[in-house]
Design a protein around this motif. Structure first.
Motif, mmCIF file in Angstrom:
data_model
loop_
_atom_site.group_PDB
_atom_site.id
_atom_site.type_symbol
_atom_site.label_atom_id
_atom_site.label_comp_id
_atom_site.label_asym_id
_atom_site.label_seq_id
_atom_site.Cartn_x
_atom_site.Cartn_y
_atom_site.Cartn_z
ATOM 1 N N ARG A 167 -49.990 35.874 32.477
ATOM 2 C CA ARG A 167 -51.233 36.032 31.704
ATOM 3 C C ARG A 167 -52.413 35.454 32.473
ATOM 4 N NH1 ARG A 167 -52.028 36.147 26.041
ATOM 5 N NH2 ARG A 167 -54.180 36.814 25.761
ATOM 6 N N GLU A 168 -52.183 34.283 33.074
ATOM 7 C CA GLU A 168 -53.287 33.621 33.776
ATOM 8 C C GLU A 168 -52.751 32.725 34.880
ATOM 9 O OE1 GLU A 168 -56.063 31.817 30.989
ATOM 10 O OE2 GLU A 168 -56.918 30.685 32.657
ATOM 11 N N LEU A 169 -53.513 32.638 35.960
ATOM 12 C CA LEU A 169 -53.134 31.773 37.091
ATOM 13 C C LEU A 169 -54.270 30.803 37.362
ATOM 14 C CD1 LEU A 169 -51.641 33.943 39.984
ATOM 15 C CD2 LEU A 169 -50.607 31.982 38.918
ATOM 16 N N ARG A 170 -53.932 29.514 37.461
ATOM 17 C CA ARG A 170 -54.961 28.534 37.822
ATOM 18 C C ARG A 170 -54.514 27.794 39.071
ATOM 19 N NH1 ARG A 170 -55.483 25.905 31.894
ATOM 20 N NH2 ARG A 170 -55.972 27.809 30.768
ATOM 21 N N PRO A 171 -54.931 28.255 40.234
ATOM 22 C CA PRO A 171 -54.465 27.626 41.465
ATOM 23 C C PRO A 171 -55.326 26.455 41.921
ATOM 24 C CG PRO A 171 -55.595 29.653 41.952
ATOM 25 C CD PRO A 171 -55.758 29.429 40.490
ATOM 26 N N ASP A 172 -54.674 25.548 42.652
ATOM 27 C CA ASP A 172 -55.367 24.407 43.245
ATOM 28 C C ASP A 172 -54.811 24.305 44.670
ATOM 29 O OD1 ASP A 172 -56.877 22.196 43.542
ATOM 30 O OD2 ASP A 172 -55.577 20.848 42.412
ATOM 31 N N VAL A 173 -55.646 24.544 45.659
ATOM 32 C CA VAL A 173 -55.155 24.577 47.046
ATOM 33 C C VAL A 173 -55.589 23.309 47.789
ATOM 34 C CG1 VAL A 173 -55.155 25.896 49.201
ATOM 35 C CG2 VAL A 173 -55.290 27.089 47.031
ATOM 36 N N ILE A 174 -54.630 22.682 48.450
ATOM 37 C CA ILE A 174 -54.920 21.479 49.225
ATOM 38 C C ILE A 174 -54.391 21.702 50.643
ATOM 39 C CG2 ILE A 174 -54.510 18.969 49.405
ATOM 40 C CD1 ILE A 174 -53.660 19.239 46.328
ATOM 41 N N ALA A 175 -55.245 21.406 51.632
ATOM 42 C CA ALA A 175 -54.796 21.511 53.029
ATOM 43 C C ALA A 175 -54.408 20.107 53.492
ATOM 44 C CB ALA A 175 -55.911 22.072 53.883
ATOM 45 N N SER A 176 -53.160 19.938 53.896
ATOM 46 C CA SER A 176 -52.712 18.617 54.357
ATOM 47 C C SER A 176 -52.013 18.763 55.706
ATOM 48 C CB SER A 176 -51.763 18.008 53.331
ATOM 49 O OG SER A 176 -50.539 18.694 53.364
ATOM 50 N N LYS A 177 -51.539 17.629 56.223
ATOM 51 C CA LYS A 177 -50.850 17.666 57.522
ATOM 52 C C LYS A 177 -49.546 18.446 57.434
ATOM 53 C CE LYS A 177 -52.818 13.405 59.253
ATOM 54 N NZ LYS A 177 -52.592 11.956 59.412
ATOM 55 N N LYS A 178 -48.935 18.424 56.252
ATOM 56 C CA LYS A 178 -47.669 19.139 56.053
ATOM 57 C C LYS A 178 -47.881 20.649 56.104
ATOM 58 C CE LYS A 178 -45.634 15.769 52.904
ATOM 59 N NZ LYS A 178 -45.336 15.552 51.478
ATOM 60 N N GLY A 179 -49.065 21.076 55.743
ATOM 61 C CA GLY A 179 -49.377 22.499 55.679
ATOM 62 C C GLY A 179 -50.292 22.751 54.499
ATOM 63 N N ILE A 180 -50.203 23.944 53.954
ATOM 64 C CA ILE A 180 -51.058 24.261 52.803
ATOM 65 C C ILE A 180 -50.235 24.082 51.521
ATOM 66 C CG2 ILE A 180 -52.372 26.103 51.675
ATOM 67 C CD1 ILE A 180 -52.925 27.134 54.536
ATOM 68 N N ILE A 181 -50.745 23.242 50.640
ATOM 69 C CA ILE A 181 -50.042 23.014 49.375
ATOM 70 C C ILE A 181 -50.786 23.758 48.273
ATOM 71 C CG2 ILE A 181 -49.246 21.291 47.723
ATOM 72 C CD1 ILE A 181 -49.352 19.287 50.154
ATOM 73 N N VAL A 182 -50.049 24.644 47.612
ATOM 74 C CA VAL A 182 -50.653 25.420 46.520
ATOM 75 C C VAL A 182 -50.027 24.952 45.210
ATOM 76 C CG1 VAL A 182 -51.083 27.727 45.599
ATOM 77 C CG2 VAL A 182 -50.930 27.403 48.061
ATOM 78 N N ASP A 183 -50.862 24.419 44.348
ATOM 79 C CA ASP A 183 -50.425 23.973 43.030
ATOM 80 C C ASP A 183 -50.783 25.070 42.048
ATOM 81 O OD1 ASP A 183 -49.168 21.861 41.858
ATOM 82 O OD2 ASP A 183 -50.605 20.398 42.663
#
Lengths: 208, 116
Positions: free
Chosen positions: A118-134
């Motif tokens: 129904r709905e997506l609420r993403p939060d993207v963080i760029a870290s040393k590990k890579g790209i973290i998508v919440d």
């Protein structure tokens, strides 16, 4: 950043609660005719402020500090700092930077292509590990959650790799916020149908 | 600041805004670009009635080389690196052809993605 965000929200809540409490206390005291101070007390305070340089400075500086703190928290809560964060890669002609909010826009659009979401609420963080998508998702009730979340992770990962052209590790975390039943939708549709009905123009009585 | 070149008949000055406008048009020509980004200044300028105000930053360095920074909104479904590379190439070609300036860097900053 999350801690600061929480602190900011608590700060604003505390200030608003304090103002509210003061208003309630004063209204009660006024209605009981028990005013905790006399008018000359206020007068004395104003006179004291006028005469004492240090008191004026303290008052002015505290006001300035309060404005600064509230501006800083507002920036954090509105996510301006987050928005300025980017993923960058050099090219022969210059540099290409991609705002993390652009990646969030991209992920939001995926919801249309996956039935059951129904709905997506993403939060993207760029870290040393890579790209973290919440990913915080609102699902429809009839879906199989493990299947759908796995599919969502695959699609999100491949879409980010395809669109951004990066080979870094992409970690996708999914958090199901809500499962919406079907009943909510038909009601809206009924309302829409009512709106969509084209009115029959009234031709007037007795016309041929 | 303006980029100045001398000819036998006098001088030719090219304003930063001109370079920004050329870059704006060249960037928007590329398939996959929705529009160039805006900032507070450009929004205010547009509100004040100034046309073609974009958030493109243009810098001339000591060696008369130009550095351009272009904020972009890209259409959904297009590969960002490919579109960005095409924009860099198109803007470079357009600037070199129209202004004869030496281009140092064309930096792209993708600010958002919108439906085409």
């Amino acid at each position: 950043m999350r801690l600061l965000k929480v602190l900011g929200i608590y700060f604003y809540s505390a200030v608003l609660i304090l103002i509210g409490l003061l208003l309630i206390i004063f209204s009660i005291l006024f209605s009981l005719d028990k005013i905790p101070f006399q008018l000359h007390d206020i007068n004395n305070l104003i006179v004291y402020l006028q005469n004492s340089f240090s008191a004026r400075m303290t008052l002015g500086l505290s006001g300035f500090l309060l404005i600064l703190i509230s501006f800083w928290f507002a920036e954090i809560i509105l996510g301006r700092f987050q928005r300025e964060k980017t993923i960058a890669f050099p090219t022969a002609q210059g540099e290409v930077t991609i705002a993390l909010s652009a990646v969030e826009d991209l992920i939001k659009r995926l919801a249309v292509f996956i039935p059951g979401i129904r709905e997506l609420r993403p939060d993207v963080i760029a870290s040393k590990k890579g790209i973290i998508v919440d990913l915080r998702v609102i699902l429809k009730s009839e879906v199989n959650i493990p299947e759908l979340t796995e599919k969502l992770q695959d699609i999100t990962r491949s879409k980010i790799q395809e669109v951004l052209g990066i080979e870094e590790q992409i970690i996708i975390k999914i958090h199901v916020l809500k499962i919406v039943t079907h009943e909510e939708k038909p009601n809206k549709r009924k309302d829409q149908d009512r709106d969509d009905e084209t009115p029959i123009p009234f031709g007037g009585y007795g016309r041929t | 600041m303006k980029e100045e070149s001398h000819t036998d008949l006098g001088t030719i000055k090219i304003h930063k805004e001109v370079v920004a406008s050329i870059s704006n048009v060249a960037a928007c020509e590329v398939e996959g670009v929705k529009r160039t980004g805006t900032n507070l200044k450009s929004v205010l300028m547009e509100f004040a009635g100034k046309k073609s105000s974009s958030a493109i930053k243009v810098e001339f360095d000591k060696n008369d080389e130009v550095k351009v920074e272009i904020p972009l909104i890209i259409k959904y479904g297009f590969s960002i690196p490919t579109v960005a590379a095409r924009v860099q190439e198109n803007v470079r070609n357009a600037l070199e052809k129209m202004t004869n300036l030496t281009i140092k860097d064309i930096n792209i900053s993708v600010k958002g993605i919108e439906r085409g």
